[in-house]
Design a protein around this motif. Structure first.
Motif, PDB file in Angstrom:
ATOM      1  N   SER A 158       0.839  -1.194   0.000  1.00  0.00           N
ATOM      2  CA  SER A 158       0.000   0.000   0.000  1.00  0.00           C
ATOM      3  C   SER A 158       0.878   1.250   0.000  1.00  0.00           C
ATOM      4  O   SER A 158       1.849   1.338   0.758  1.00  0.00           O
ATOM      5  CB  SER A 158      -0.897  -0.026   1.243  1.00  0.00           C
ATOM      6  OG  SER A 158      -1.703   1.116   1.257  1.00  0.00           O
ATOM      7  N   GLY A 159       0.558   2.178  -0.878  1.00  0.00           N
ATOM      8  CA  GLY A 159       1.312   3.431  -0.946  1.00  0.00           C
ATOM      9  C   GLY A 159       2.523   3.366  -1.863  1.00  0.00           C
ATOM     10  O   GLY A 159       3.280   4.328  -1.984  1.00  0.00           O
TER      11      GLY A 159
ATOM     12  N   GLY B  31       2.511   3.192  -5.074  1.00  0.00           N
ATOM     13  CA  GLY B  31       2.323   3.930  -6.323  1.00  0.00           C
ATOM     14  C   GLY B  31       1.576   3.185  -7.412  1.00  0.00           C
ATOM     15  O   GLY B  31       1.549   3.623  -8.561  1.00  0.00           O
ATOM     16  N   LYS B  32       0.911   2.079  -7.065  1.00  0.00           N
ATOM     17  CA  LYS B  32       0.186   1.291  -8.075  1.00  0.00           C
ATOM     18  C   LYS B  32      -0.920   2.114  -8.729  1.00  0.00           C
ATOM     19  O   LYS B  32      -1.004   2.190  -9.955  1.00  0.00           O
ATOM     20  CB  LYS B  32      -0.421   0.021  -7.445  1.00  0.00           C
ATOM     21  CG  LYS B  32       0.587  -0.887  -6.782  1.00  0.00           C
ATOM     22  CD  LYS B  32      -0.083  -2.102  -6.186  1.00  0.00           C
ATOM     23  CE  LYS B  32      -1.087  -1.779  -5.093  1.00  0.00           C
ATOM     24  NZ  LYS B  32      -0.455  -1.245  -3.858  1.00  0.00           N
ATOM     25  N   SER B  33      -1.764   2.742  -7.908  1.00  0.00           N
ATOM     26  CA  SER B  33      -2.879   3.527  -8.465  1.00  0.00           C
ATOM     27  C   SER B  33      -2.348   4.710  -9.258  1.00  0.00           C
ATOM     28  O   SER B  33      -2.887   5.044 -10.319  1.00  0.00           O
ATOM     29  CB  SER B  33      -3.804   4.026  -7.345  1.00  0.00           C
ATOM     30  OG  SER B  33      -4.455   2.942  -6.741  1.00  0.00           O
ATOM     31  N   THR B  34      -1.293   5.334  -8.753  1.00  0.00           N
ATOM     32  CA  THR B  34      -0.683   6.459  -9.469  1.00  0.00           C
ATOM     33  C   THR B  34      -0.235   5.998 -10.849  1.00  0.00           C
ATOM     34  O   THR B  34      -0.489   6.655 -11.863  1.00  0.00           O
ATOM     35  CB  THR B  34       0.524   6.995  -8.672  1.00  0.00           C
ATOM     36  OG1 THR B  34       0.074   7.346  -7.366  1.00  0.00           O
ATOM     37  CG2 THR B  34       1.140   8.200  -9.355  1.00  0.00           C
TER      38      THR B  34
HETATM   39  N1  ATP Z   1      -3.682  12.960  -4.844  1.00  0.00           N
HETATM   40  C1  ATP Z   1      -2.646  12.734  -4.028  1.00  0.00           C
HETATM   41  N2  ATP Z   1      -2.076  13.747  -3.325  1.00  0.00           N
HETATM   42  C2  ATP Z   1      -1.025  13.522  -2.512  1.00  0.00           C
HETATM   43  N3  ATP Z   1      -0.454  12.330  -2.328  1.00  0.00           N
HETATM   44  C3  ATP Z   1      -0.969  11.298  -2.980  1.00  0.00           C
HETATM   45  C4  ATP Z   1      -2.099  11.434  -3.866  1.00  0.00           C
HETATM   46  N4  ATP Z   1      -2.399  10.216  -4.386  1.00  0.00           N
HETATM   47  C5  ATP Z   1      -1.510   9.366  -3.854  1.00  0.00           C
HETATM   48  N5  ATP Z   1      -0.659   9.994  -3.013  1.00  0.00           N
HETATM   49  C6  ATP Z   1       0.462   9.399  -2.279  1.00  0.00           C
HETATM   50  O1  ATP Z   1       1.320   8.773  -3.251  1.00  0.00           O
HETATM   51  C7  ATP Z   1       1.777   7.508  -2.767  1.00  0.00           C
HETATM   52  C8  ATP Z   1       1.347   6.422  -3.737  1.00  0.00           C
HETATM   53  O2  ATP Z   1      -0.065   6.290  -3.650  1.00  0.00           O
HETATM   54  P1  ATP Z   1      -0.913   5.259  -4.515  1.00  0.00           P
HETATM   55  O3  ATP Z   1      -2.335   5.559  -4.232  1.00  0.00           O
HETATM   56  O4  ATP Z   1      -0.479   5.347  -5.937  1.00  0.00           O
HETATM   57  O5  ATP Z   1      -0.441   3.869  -3.899  1.00  0.00           O
HETATM   58  P2  ATP Z   1      -1.060   2.414  -4.080  1.00  0.00           P
HETATM   59  O6  ATP Z   1       0.098   1.508  -4.370  1.00  0.00           O
HETATM   60  O7  ATP Z   1      -2.154   2.456  -5.090  1.00  0.00           O
HETATM   61  O8  ATP Z   1      -1.645   2.096  -2.646  1.00  0.00           O
HETATM   62  P3  ATP Z   1      -2.888   1.149  -2.219  1.00  0.00           P
HETATM   63  O9  ATP Z   1      -2.392  -0.265  -2.306  1.00  0.00           O
HETATM   64  O10 ATP Z   1      -3.174   1.558  -0.816  1.00  0.00           O
HETATM   65  O11 ATP Z   1      -4.032   1.427  -3.165  1.00  0.00           O
HETATM   66  C9  ATP Z   1       1.198   7.356  -1.370  1.00  0.00           C
HETATM   67  O12 ATP Z   1       2.160   7.785  -0.443  1.00  0.00           O
HETATM   68  C10 ATP Z   1      -0.006   8.283  -1.354  1.00  0.00           C
HETATM   69  O13 ATP Z   1      -0.246   8.776  -0.063  1.00  0.00           O
END
Ligand code: ATP
Ligand code: MG
Length: 151
Positions: free
Chosen positions: A51-52, A54-57
């Motif tokens: 989690s966190g 960057g997958k969703s990013t």
């Molecule tokens: N809109 C935003 N503004 C500021 N920080 C963000 C934003 N979106 C994501 N982040 C930060 O960027 C990092 C990557 O987030 P992301 O959502 O891409 O992770 P993830 O791998 O999808 O996590 P998860 O498994 O919880 O869905 C995290 O530290 C998150 O807090």
């Protein structure tokens, strides 16, 4: 960009040194730090990480819902960063599809109609839409949703 952008030569998806930084100053967060990724036609790829991480990013960038802070995203060899809003809309409409974790289906329409919906935006006639939606449901073993018009 014409509708026939697919050249079948370059990788379908290529990220080159992609960075994504959210916020500024103290609140600065580097979500992607120099991601390089190549996906070829027919590849089936899973992006995994804690989690966190960057997958969703990354998915938002790949889906043209967000832009990288720096680096390049090439779709079929075309630098997505050079496309206009209209061209990006065409790219999303004709080449990209999403299935969300929470589904985001429209409750008031049938499963089949939900699958057909993007094809309406593409301007396809009703008969072709239905045929393609049924065949897509068939591929994933959900053809019964089409025959019963299940909701
Ligand atoms: N809109 C935003 N503004 C500021 N920080 C963000 C934003 N979106 C994501 N982040 C930060 O960027 C990092 C990557 O987030 P992301 O959502 O891409 O992770 P993830 O791998 O999808 O996590 P998860 O498994 O919880 O869905 C995290 O530290 C998150 O807090
Ligand atoms: Mg996520």
């Amino acid at each position: 960009m014409s509708n026939a952008i697919v050249s079948h030569q370059s990788p379908l998806v290529e990220l080159r040194e992609v960075y994504k930084v959210y916020g500024t100053g103290q609140a600065k967060m580097q979500a992607l730090a120099g991601v390089n990724l190549t996906i070829n036609r027919g590849d089936f790829v899973a992006v995994m990480g804690p989690s966190g991480s960057g997958k969703s990013t990354c998915m938002n960038v790949l889906g043209c819902l967000d832009t990288p802070t720096s680096g390049q995203y090439l779709f079929d060899g075309i630098d997505v960063g050079t496309l206009s809003r209209d061209q990006l809309a065409l790219l999303r409409r004709n080449y990209l599809g999403f299935i969300f974790q929470g589904f985001n289906l429209l409750n008031r329409t049938s499963a089949l109609e939900n699958v057909e919906l993007p094809l309406i935006y593409r301007g396809l006639p009703a008969g072709v839409r239905r045929e393609r939606a049924l065949s897509a449901l068939n591929v994933v073993g959900f053809e019964w949703l089409g025959s019963s018009h299940a909701r």
